[in-house]
Scaffold this active site. Structure first.
Site, PDB file in Angstrom:
ATOM      1  CB  SER A   8     -20.246  49.187 125.618  1.00 21.07           C
ATOM      2  OG  SER A   8     -19.325  50.237 125.118  1.00 21.07           O
TER       3      SER A   8
ATOM      4  CB  ALA B  18     -14.472  44.662 123.304  1.00 24.27           C
ATOM      5  CB  THR B  19     -15.394  39.947 125.944  1.00 20.09           C
ATOM      6  OG1 THR B  19     -16.952  39.962 125.929  1.00 20.09           O
ATOM      7  CG2 THR B  19     -15.255  39.183 127.193  1.00 20.09           C
TER       8      THR B  19
ATOM      9  CE  LYS C  80     -11.655  47.123 124.360  1.00 18.67           C
ATOM     10  NZ  LYS C  80     -11.549  48.541 124.780  1.00 18.67           N
TER      11      LYS C  80
ATOM     12  CG  ASP D 231     -15.567  57.790 127.153  1.00 22.20           C
ATOM     13  OD1 ASP D 231     -16.265  58.423 128.159  1.00 22.20           O
ATOM     14  OD2 ASP D 231     -15.905  56.465 127.087  1.00 22.20           O
TER      15      ASP D 231
HETATM   16  N1  LIG Z   1      -5.566  46.198 128.922  1.00 22.94           N
HETATM   17  C1  LIG Z   1      -6.138  45.975 130.027  1.00 22.94           C
HETATM   18  N2  LIG Z   1      -5.692  45.200 131.173  1.00 22.94           N
HETATM   19  C2  LIG Z   1      -6.435  44.908 132.134  1.00 22.94           C
HETATM   20  N3  LIG Z   1      -7.755  45.119 131.982  1.00 22.94           N
HETATM   21  C3  LIG Z   1      -8.420  45.515 130.924  1.00 22.94           C
HETATM   22  C4  LIG Z   1      -7.706  46.027 129.926  1.00 22.94           C
HETATM   23  N4  LIG Z   1      -8.448  46.522 128.986  1.00 22.94           N
HETATM   24  C5  LIG Z   1      -9.576  46.543 129.632  1.00 22.94           C
HETATM   25  N5  LIG Z   1      -9.534  45.983 130.790  1.00 22.94           N
HETATM   26  C6  LIG Z   1     -10.621  45.388 131.636  1.00 22.94           C
HETATM   27  O1  LIG Z   1     -12.002  45.316 130.976  1.00 22.94           O
HETATM   28  C7  LIG Z   1     -12.736  46.431 131.261  1.00 22.94           C
HETATM   29  C8  LIG Z   1     -13.582  46.804 129.764  1.00 22.94           C
HETATM   30  O2  LIG Z   1     -12.513  47.363 128.966  1.00 22.94           O
HETATM   31  P1  LIG Z   1     -12.804  48.703 128.052  1.00 22.94           P
HETATM   32  O3  LIG Z   1     -13.540  49.466 128.901  1.00 22.94           O
HETATM   33  O4  LIG Z   1     -11.642  48.985 127.184  1.00 22.94           O
HETATM   34  O5  LIG Z   1     -13.875  47.881 127.054  1.00 22.94           O
HETATM   35  P2  LIG Z   1     -15.091  48.778 126.095  1.00 22.94           P
HETATM   36  O6  LIG Z   1     -15.905  47.748 125.464  1.00 22.94           O
HETATM   37  O7  LIG Z   1     -14.227  50.007 125.335  1.00 22.94           O
HETATM   38  O8  LIG Z   1     -15.810  49.563 127.314  1.00 22.94           O
HETATM   39  P3  LIG Z   1     -16.660  50.816 127.342  1.00 22.94           P
HETATM   40  O9  LIG Z   1     -18.172  50.099 127.763  1.00 22.94           O
HETATM   41  O10 LIG Z   1     -16.042  51.921 128.275  1.00 22.94           O
HETATM   42  O11 LIG Z   1     -16.556  51.354 126.138  1.00 22.94           O
HETATM   43  C9  LIG Z   1     -12.168  47.531 132.005  1.00 22.94           C
HETATM   44  O12 LIG Z   1     -12.923  48.234 132.454  1.00 22.94           O
HETATM   45  C10 LIG Z   1     -11.142  46.888 132.621  1.00 22.94           C
HETATM   46  O13 LIG Z   1     -11.876  46.450 133.826  1.00 22.94           O
END
Ligand SMILES: Nc1ncnc2c1ncn2[C@@H]1O[C@H](COP(=O)(O)OP(=O)(O)OP(=O)(O)O)[C@@H](O)[C@H]1O
Length: 416
Positions: free
Chosen positions: A13, A15-16, A32, A125
């Site tokens: 949500s 970041a990519t 990220k 979380d």
């Molecule tokens: N360090 C990493 N190494 C490999 N894959 C990763 C890593 N960090 C994140 N990912 C992949 O990217 C996806 C999204 O990352 P993350 O959940 O940290 O993003 P977010 O924006 O914080 O998500 P959320 O919607 O849970 O808040 C993860 O489900 C995972 O598949």
């Protein structure tokens, strides 16, 4: 640091997430990224993760602002975890883990929690999707919701994993992470939500908050494992065991040591030598997008397709994160009334459904964790919100005391 961005490997949500390599050493890491103007959550995550150093927490590498496609991007550089999420692991084991593996993963998570809690940090979380698996085992990731234990910040997290006191909007402390750990154990054991068939997310939140019920303990677990769960899933947060206490529980003592990632990721790119795999794919295509492609052949794209299928196919989606939206009031007059009936004349966005509560405002800002497609759709329909949209929240934000209303996407009903 000189580095270059590779293929997208995940989207959340806030970041990519892309794979990246350091220009000098060829070291592979994860980045990220979010547009600088929408990177508040990511910068918050940076402020937390940069203060951490533990074998049980995904490592921080650095931060960088870049200019890409005429946009300023904020980038958080972190350790790359080739094994994917704990949910991916569960899927790869046919939808549930055996008890010894559950014990192994649980022990590593509890070690991470003990570390975080000893620093006064609540993760807020904990769930399978936020545990990432690397060559040395699982680590706690995604600190977008984390905060100091004494913080007055609004409640955050994922409804299915929320402790009752969190669902009631009262308090979110160390013991709330322990409840979420209990839910994560059920997730590992059953391949299902801790509250299966519980209805829509709002019904679930109410049930968690006020029913006094516990999630069902998987019947096939040993009495030791059930006892461990019972120490996590206590309605009264003061009665839950701490992470340090849980580490002494016999259930964790008996869990087998395993290096799961060695057997899981033979096809995962872990070094610069594997970068051709990523480069051969269209930059905009994420691993998860590839699931739907038909398989066959032995090109790099085929290899990735097979890898992504094994990583993601059947991955649990019960936290329903895409179906949630937080709407924050910025004023007092006119606006949203989700407590609608047939007489209401209003613009409907996102279909019909049952909404909950009501409030009014002059302008709205939407904090969504929708996919880009859904986000674009909803913002198109709500011009007033376009400028104010903040793509930032992790899972869900509950801010009852600030007039923030939680409603599922299918229930959005807006009136201007
Ligand atoms: N360090 C990493 N190494 C490999 N894959 C990763 C890593 N960090 C994140 N990912 C992949 O990217 C996806 C999204 O990352 P993350 O959940 O940290 O993003 P977010 O924006 O914080 O998500 P959320 O919607 O849970 O808040 C993860 O489900 C995972 O598949």
């Amino acid at each position: 640091m000189d580095w270059s961005r590779g293929q997208t490997i995940g989207r959340g949500s806030s970041a990519t997430v892309s794979i990246a390599t350091s220009g000098r050493s060829g070291h592979v890491f994860a980045v990220k990224s979010a547009e600088l103007s929408q990177s508040k959550a990511l910068q918050h995550e940076q402020s937390i993760i940069s203060s951490l150093a533990s074998a049980h927490v995904v490592s921080y590498i650095g931060q960088a602002i870049t200019r890409e496609n005429d946009k300023s991007m904020y980038n958080l550089l972190i350790e790359y975890m080739p094994g994917g999420t704990l949910n991916d692991i569960v899927s790869r084991h046919g939808g549930r883990l055996d008890e010894s593996l559950i014990g192994y993963y649980t022990r590593e998570i509890v070690r991470g929690l003990e570390y975080l809690h000893s620093l006064g940090i609540v993760h807020c979380d904990i769930k399978g999707r936020n545990i990432l698996v690397g060559e040395k085992g699982p680590k706690i990731a995604d600190f977008g919701c984390a905060r100091p234990g004494n913080s007055a910040k609004p409640i955050a997290g994922t409804p299915m994993f929320m402790a009752p006191e969190v669902a009631r909007g009262e308090h979110q402390g160390f013991s709330s992470d322990i409840w979420s750990l209990g839910c994560t154990i059920i997730e590992m054991a059953t391949g299902c939500s801790p509250w299966p068939n519980a209805g829509d997310p709002i019904a679930i939140l109410y049930r968690i908050a006020y029913s006094g019920e516990l999630p069902e303990f998987p019947s096939f677990l040993s009495s030791e494992a059930k006892d461990f769960l019972a120490k996590c899933l206590r309605i009264n947060p003061d009665e839950r065991w701490t992470a340090s206490q849980l580490l002494k529980h016999p259930f964790l003592g008996q869990s087998k040591q395993t290096n799961e990632s060695n057997t899981l990721n033979s096809g995962s790119p872990t070094s610069i030598l594997d970068q051709g795999i990523w480069k051969s794919l269209d930059e905009s295509e994420s691993l998860s997008n590839l699931i739907s492609l038909s398989s066959g052949g032995d090109s790099p794209a085929d290899r990735i397709r097979r890898l992504s299928s094994s990583l993601f196919s059947g991955a649990p989606r019960w936290d329903l994160e895409e179906s949630w939206i937080t709407i924050r009031s910025n004023g007092q007059n006119s606006g949203i009334n989700s407590d609608y009936g047939e007489d209401d004349e209003a613009d409907m966005v996102g279909g019909s459904g049952r909404a909950w509560g009501s409030f009014s405002c002059t302008s709205l800002s939407l904090e969504t964790n929708f996919s880009d497609k859904n986000r674009a759709h909803i913002l198109d329909q709500i011009p007033q919100c376009r400028e104010k949209s903040v793509v930032y929240l992790n899972s869900l934000i509950l801010e009852k005391d600030r007039d923030t209303l939680l409603i599922p996407f299918s229930s959005i009903f807006l009136q201007f």
